[in-house]
Every structure is written in structure tokens, then in C-alpha cells.
Design a protein around this motif. Structure first.
Motif, PDB file in Angstrom:
ATOM      1  N   GLU A 281      -7.381 -23.598  18.809  1.00  0.00           N
ATOM      2  CA  GLU A 281      -7.724 -24.193  17.517  1.00  0.00           C
ATOM      3  C   GLU A 281      -8.372 -23.234  16.521  1.00  0.00           C
ATOM      4  OE1 GLU A 281     -10.142 -27.613  18.462  1.00  0.00           O
ATOM      5  OE2 GLU A 281      -8.758 -28.216  20.055  1.00  0.00           O
ATOM      6  N   SER A 282      -8.855 -22.113  16.982  1.00  0.00           N
ATOM      7  CA  SER A 282      -9.603 -21.222  16.078  1.00  0.00           C
ATOM      8  C   SER A 282      -8.717 -20.479  15.090  1.00  0.00           C
ATOM      9  CB  SER A 282     -10.403 -20.206  16.897  1.00  0.00           C
ATOM     10  OG  SER A 282      -9.518 -19.263  17.509  1.00  0.00           O
ATOM     11  N   GLY A 283      -7.445 -20.303  15.433  1.00  0.00           N
ATOM     12  CA  GLY A 283      -6.562 -19.499  14.600  1.00  0.00           C
ATOM     13  C   GLY A 283      -6.682 -18.010  14.855  1.00  0.00           C
ATOM     14  N   ASP A 284      -7.562 -17.629  15.776  1.00  0.00           N
ATOM     15  CA  ASP A 284      -7.772 -16.212  16.088  1.00  0.00           C
ATOM     16  C   ASP A 284      -6.768 -15.678  17.107  1.00  0.00           C
ATOM     17  OD1 ASP A 284      -9.953 -16.155  14.390  1.00  0.00           O
ATOM     18  OD2 ASP A 284     -11.393 -16.583  15.988  1.00  0.00           O
ATOM     19  N   TYR A 285      -6.055 -16.575  17.798  1.00  0.00           N
ATOM     20  CA  TYR A 285      -5.141 -16.184  18.868  1.00  0.00           C
ATOM     21  C   TYR A 285      -3.751 -16.742  18.585  1.00  0.00           C
ATOM     22  CZ  TYR A 285      -9.486 -15.128  21.256  1.00  0.00           C
ATOM     23  OH  TYR A 285     -10.704 -14.623  21.579  1.00  0.00           O
ATOM     24  N   ARG A 286      -2.735 -16.176  19.224  1.00  0.00           N
ATOM     25  CA  ARG A 286      -1.368 -16.692  19.122  1.00  0.00           C
ATOM     26  C   ARG A 286      -1.174 -17.767  20.191  1.00  0.00           C
ATOM     27  NH1 ARG A 286       2.847 -12.841  19.993  1.00  0.00           N
ATOM     28  NH2 ARG A 286       4.077 -14.705  19.671  1.00  0.00           N
ATOM     29  N   SER A 287      -1.672 -18.951  19.901  1.00  0.00           N
ATOM     30  CA  SER A 287      -1.626 -20.063  20.844  1.00  0.00           C
ATOM     31  C   SER A 287      -0.216 -20.629  20.960  1.00  0.00           C
ATOM     32  CB  SER A 287      -2.578 -21.174  20.390  1.00  0.00           C
ATOM     33  OG  SER A 287      -2.332 -22.358  21.127  1.00  0.00           O
ATOM     34  N   VAL A 288       0.314 -20.653  22.180  1.00  0.00           N
ATOM     35  CA  VAL A 288       1.620 -21.251  22.422  1.00  0.00           C
ATOM     36  C   VAL A 288       1.575 -22.739  22.090  1.00  0.00           C
ATOM     37  CG1 VAL A 288       3.320 -21.799  24.220  1.00  0.00           C
ATOM     38  CG2 VAL A 288       2.266 -19.531  24.141  1.00  0.00           C
ATOM     39  N   ARG A 289       0.490 -23.415  22.434  1.00  0.00           N
ATOM     40  CA  ARG A 289       0.361 -24.839  22.115  1.00  0.00           C
ATOM     41  C   ARG A 289       0.363 -25.077  20.607  1.00  0.00           C
ATOM     42  NH1 ARG A 289      -0.627 -28.196  26.243  1.00  0.00           N
ATOM     43  NH2 ARG A 289      -1.430 -27.283  28.150  1.00  0.00           N
TER      44      ARG A 289
ATOM     45  N   ILE B 130     -13.391 -22.933  25.796  1.00  0.00           N
ATOM     46  CA  ILE B 130     -12.342 -21.904  25.818  1.00  0.00           C
ATOM     47  C   ILE B 130     -11.034 -22.440  25.241  1.00  0.00           C
ATOM     48  CG2 ILE B 130     -10.941 -20.450  27.336  1.00  0.00           C
ATOM     49  CD1 ILE B 130     -13.489 -20.264  29.156  1.00  0.00           C
ATOM     50  N   SER B 131     -10.661 -23.666  25.579  1.00  0.00           N
ATOM     51  CA  SER B 131      -9.423 -24.247  25.039  1.00  0.00           C
ATOM     52  C   SER B 131      -9.468 -24.278  23.517  1.00  0.00           C
ATOM     53  CB  SER B 131      -9.202 -25.663  25.575  1.00  0.00           C
ATOM     54  OG  SER B 131      -8.981 -25.648  26.954  1.00  0.00           O
ATOM     55  N   ALA B 132     -10.576 -24.745  22.969  1.00  0.00           N
ATOM     56  CA  ALA B 132     -10.708 -24.810  21.512  1.00  0.00           C
ATOM     57  C   ALA B 132     -10.643 -23.418  20.890  1.00  0.00           C
ATOM     58  CB  ALA B 132     -12.011 -25.511  21.123  1.00  0.00           C
ATOM     59  N   ASP B 133     -11.305 -22.449  21.506  1.00  0.00           N
ATOM     60  CA  ASP B 133     -11.269 -21.085  20.988  1.00  0.00           C
ATOM     61  C   ASP B 133      -9.839 -20.566  20.904  1.00  0.00           C
ATOM     62  OD1 ASP B 133     -14.036 -21.053  20.884  1.00  0.00           O
ATOM     63  OD2 ASP B 133     -14.275 -19.779  22.656  1.00  0.00           O
ATOM     64  N   LEU B 134      -9.079 -20.743  21.983  1.00  0.00           N
ATOM     65  CA  LEU B 134      -7.742 -20.164  22.061  1.00  0.00           C
ATOM     66  C   LEU B 134      -6.704 -20.952  21.273  1.00  0.00           C
ATOM     67  CD1 LEU B 134      -7.673 -19.130  25.838  1.00  0.00           C
ATOM     68  CD2 LEU B 134      -8.195 -17.700  23.858  1.00  0.00           C
TER      69      LEU B 134
ATOM     70  N   ALA C 279     -12.706 -14.419  25.660  1.00  0.00           N
ATOM     71  CA  ALA C 279     -12.429 -13.991  24.283  1.00  0.00           C
ATOM     72  C   ALA C 279     -12.149 -12.494  24.216  1.00  0.00           C
ATOM     73  CB  ALA C 279     -13.597 -14.351  23.366  1.00  0.00           C
ATOM     74  N   ASP C 280     -12.814 -11.721  25.060  1.00  0.00           N
ATOM     75  CA  ASP C 280     -12.589 -10.274  25.103  1.00  0.00           C
ATOM     76  C   ASP C 280     -11.331  -9.897  25.888  1.00  0.00           C
ATOM     77  OD1 ASP C 280     -14.873  -9.798  23.615  1.00  0.00           O
ATOM     78  OD2 ASP C 280     -16.138  -9.431  25.375  1.00  0.00           O
ATOM     79  N   LEU C 281     -10.961 -10.716  26.872  1.00  0.00           N
ATOM     80  CA  LEU C 281      -9.814 -10.400  27.732  1.00  0.00           C
ATOM     81  C   LEU C 281      -8.465 -10.722  27.097  1.00  0.00           C
ATOM     82  CD1 LEU C 281     -11.138 -11.638  31.210  1.00  0.00           C
ATOM     83  CD2 LEU C 281     -10.816  -9.267  30.475  1.00  0.00           C
ATOM     84  N   VAL C 282      -8.424 -11.702  26.208  1.00  0.00           N
ATOM     85  CA  VAL C 282      -7.152 -12.132  25.623  1.00  0.00           C
ATOM     86  C   VAL C 282      -6.935 -11.412  24.290  1.00  0.00           C
ATOM     87  CG1 VAL C 282      -5.815 -14.082  24.742  1.00  0.00           C
ATOM     88  CG2 VAL C 282      -7.302 -14.400  26.737  1.00  0.00           C
TER      89      VAL C 282
ATOM     90  N   GLU D 291     -20.849 -20.209  29.127  1.00  0.00           N
ATOM     91  CA  GLU D 291     -20.866 -19.510  27.846  1.00  0.00           C
ATOM     92  C   GLU D 291     -20.511 -18.033  28.028  1.00  0.00           C
ATOM     93  OE1 GLU D 291     -20.817 -18.758  23.916  1.00  0.00           O
ATOM     94  OE2 GLU D 291     -20.852 -20.726  24.858  1.00  0.00           O
ATOM     95  N   GLU D 292     -20.993 -17.414  29.107  1.00  0.00           N
ATOM     96  CA  GLU D 292     -20.627 -16.025  29.385  1.00  0.00           C
ATOM     97  C   GLU D 292     -19.139 -15.921  29.705  1.00  0.00           C
ATOM     98  OE1 GLU D 292     -23.173 -14.357  32.384  1.00  0.00           O
ATOM     99  OE2 GLU D 292     -24.977 -14.810  31.235  1.00  0.00           O
ATOM    100  N   ALA D 293     -18.606 -16.912  30.427  1.00  0.00           N
ATOM    101  CA  ALA D 293     -17.169 -16.932  30.726  1.00  0.00           C
ATOM    102  C   ALA D 293     -16.369 -17.038  29.437  1.00  0.00           C
ATOM    103  CB  ALA D 293     -16.840 -18.091  31.661  1.00  0.00           C
ATOM    104  N   ARG D 294     -16.837 -17.873  28.520  1.00  0.00           N
ATOM    105  CA  ARG D 294     -16.174 -18.048  27.229  1.00  0.00           C
ATOM    106  C   ARG D 294     -16.107 -16.725  26.469  1.00  0.00           C
ATOM    107  NH1 ARG D 294     -18.360 -22.302  22.622  1.00  0.00           N
ATOM    108  NH2 ARG D 294     -16.589 -22.090  21.215  1.00  0.00           N
ATOM    109  N   LYS D 295     -17.199 -16.008  26.427  1.00  0.00           N
ATOM    110  CA  LYS D 295     -17.234 -14.717  25.735  1.00  0.00           C
ATOM    111  C   LYS D 295     -16.331 -13.697  26.423  1.00  0.00           C
ATOM    112  CE  LYS D 295     -21.843 -15.408  23.860  1.00  0.00           C
ATOM    113  NZ  LYS D 295     -23.262 -15.117  24.004  1.00  0.00           N
TER     114      LYS D 295
END
Length: 193
Positions: free
Chosen positions: A69-77, A63-67, A41-44, A34-38
Motif C-alpha cells: 500500500e505504500s507505493g514504495d515497492y512494485r507490489s504484485v497485488r 509489513i503487508s501494508a508497507d509492501l 524494508a531493507d531486504l526487498v 518492528e525490527e522485522a518490519r525494518k
């Protein structure tokens, strides 16, 4: 006998952290997934393209879902689809199969899609690594990859697709020339294969 599934002890984690640092990697150590996930989120950055390598570590940590599926990032996938794997994304986030105490990194792949960006294509690389992946030396890292990781990944792929996985390509990273390019997030707890 080494099981390759137990978290590293504090001394082994410290040796790997120092080894990675000496070889030009930025290292951050966290206690939990969970700390890695947070931290990821701060690094990207939200305005840069990010490609997530297929990884049980990333999936289990959320982390995969965050990057993707969340819509918060410019996911290449999400933007370009599974087949449009970017060779030169701004950021790639993934994991590895072994880290030696001396700071060498081992990554295996069936497709090889993440290896180019890991080696040089991506502007920034973030690896999230459970401490159970820390091994004494390169020979042990290769053995861990072939005997432990491949077995578990093969079982996972067979459940999903009805056929086992395989290792087609192998990357050994000895050093990073730009100390700001690759960040290794070492997680004290075991996560992933």
C-alpha cells in the motif's frame, strides 16, 4: 501441554537458527516485529516485483501494508490484483506455520497460491516467523499446524467470510539448495498464528 503460543526460549531459538543455517537458509534474528518490519524494508528492493502471501504475521507487523500500500515497492497485488497471483515473482514475503529445531519448515494453505513461489518459483523468499512457531520436531510442527494454526485461521476466516478455513495443501521444506534464496527472519517475540 504445549500451547504453541509462547515464544521460544533462547536455547530453542539457537537450535532452530543453527538447524536452518545447516539446511541452507539465511537466518536473521530480531527482537521485535518492528525490527522485522525494518529489516524486510531493507531486504526487498524497490525495483523488483514483490508478492506478499496472506499472513497474520505480516499484517500485524505492518509489513503487508508497507509492501502493498505504500507505493514504495512494485507490489504484485497492487499492480495485478488479488486473482493475478504471480507464480514466479522476483520476491515473495510471507510466513510459515512451524519451524523445527532441526531447521525443517512447515507451510499449510487453503489455496496453495504461496506454495509454488515458496518452493521454487520466486527468485527470493523472505519468511517472517514469530519464535512461538519453533517446535521440537516435524511431528510437533504438523500437530501445531493442524491443531493450533488451523483453528485460529479458521476463526479469522469465519469472521470475515462466514465459513471456516481448511488445509488443502501442505509444504514441508527440508533444505534450500541456494543459501541466498531464502531468508528466515526469526522474531524473538510471538507474532501471528
Amino acid at each position: 501441554m504445549t500451547t504453541f503460543a509462547e515464544p521460544a526460549d533462547a536455547e530453542q531459538l539457537e537450535r532452530a537458527t543453527q538447524g536452518l543455517t545447516d539446511r541452507g537458509f539465511a537466518v536473521q534474528v530480531v527482537d521485535t516485529a518492528e525490527e522485522a518490519r525494518k529489516l524486510v524494508a531493507d531486504l526487498v528492493p524497490r525495483d523488483k516485483g514483490v508478492f506478499t502471501a496472506v499472513s497474520e504475521t505480516l499484517r500485524l507487523a505492518g509489513i503487508s501494508a508497507d509492501l502493498d500500500e505504500s507505493g514504495d515497492y512494485r507490489s504484485v497485488r497492487a499492480e495485478q490484483g488479488e486473482r493475478a497471483v504471480a507464480a514466479t515473482p522476483d520476491y515473495i514475503v510471507g510466513s510459515v506455520h512451524a519451524v523445527t529445531e532441526a531447521g525443517q519448515v512447515v507451510v499449510a494453505s487453503a489455496s496453495g497460491s504461496q506454495l509454488g513461489p515458496y518452493a521454487s518459483g520466486a527468485g527470493r523468499v523472505i519468511w517472517v516467523v514469530g519464535s512461538q512457531k519453533i517446535v521440537k520436531d516435524l511431528d510437533t510442527g504438523l500437530r501445531r499446524t493442524w491443531e493450533h494454526t488451523l483453528k485460529l485461521e479458521s476463526e479469522r476466516i469465519e469472521r470475515l467470510y462466514g465459513q471456516p478455513s481448511f488445509i488443502a495443501k501442505l509444504l514441508i521444506v527440508e533444505r534450500e539448495h541456494d543459501p541466498e534464496r531464502v531468508t528466515v527472519v526469526l522474531v524473538r517475540e510471538a507474532i501471528g498464528f
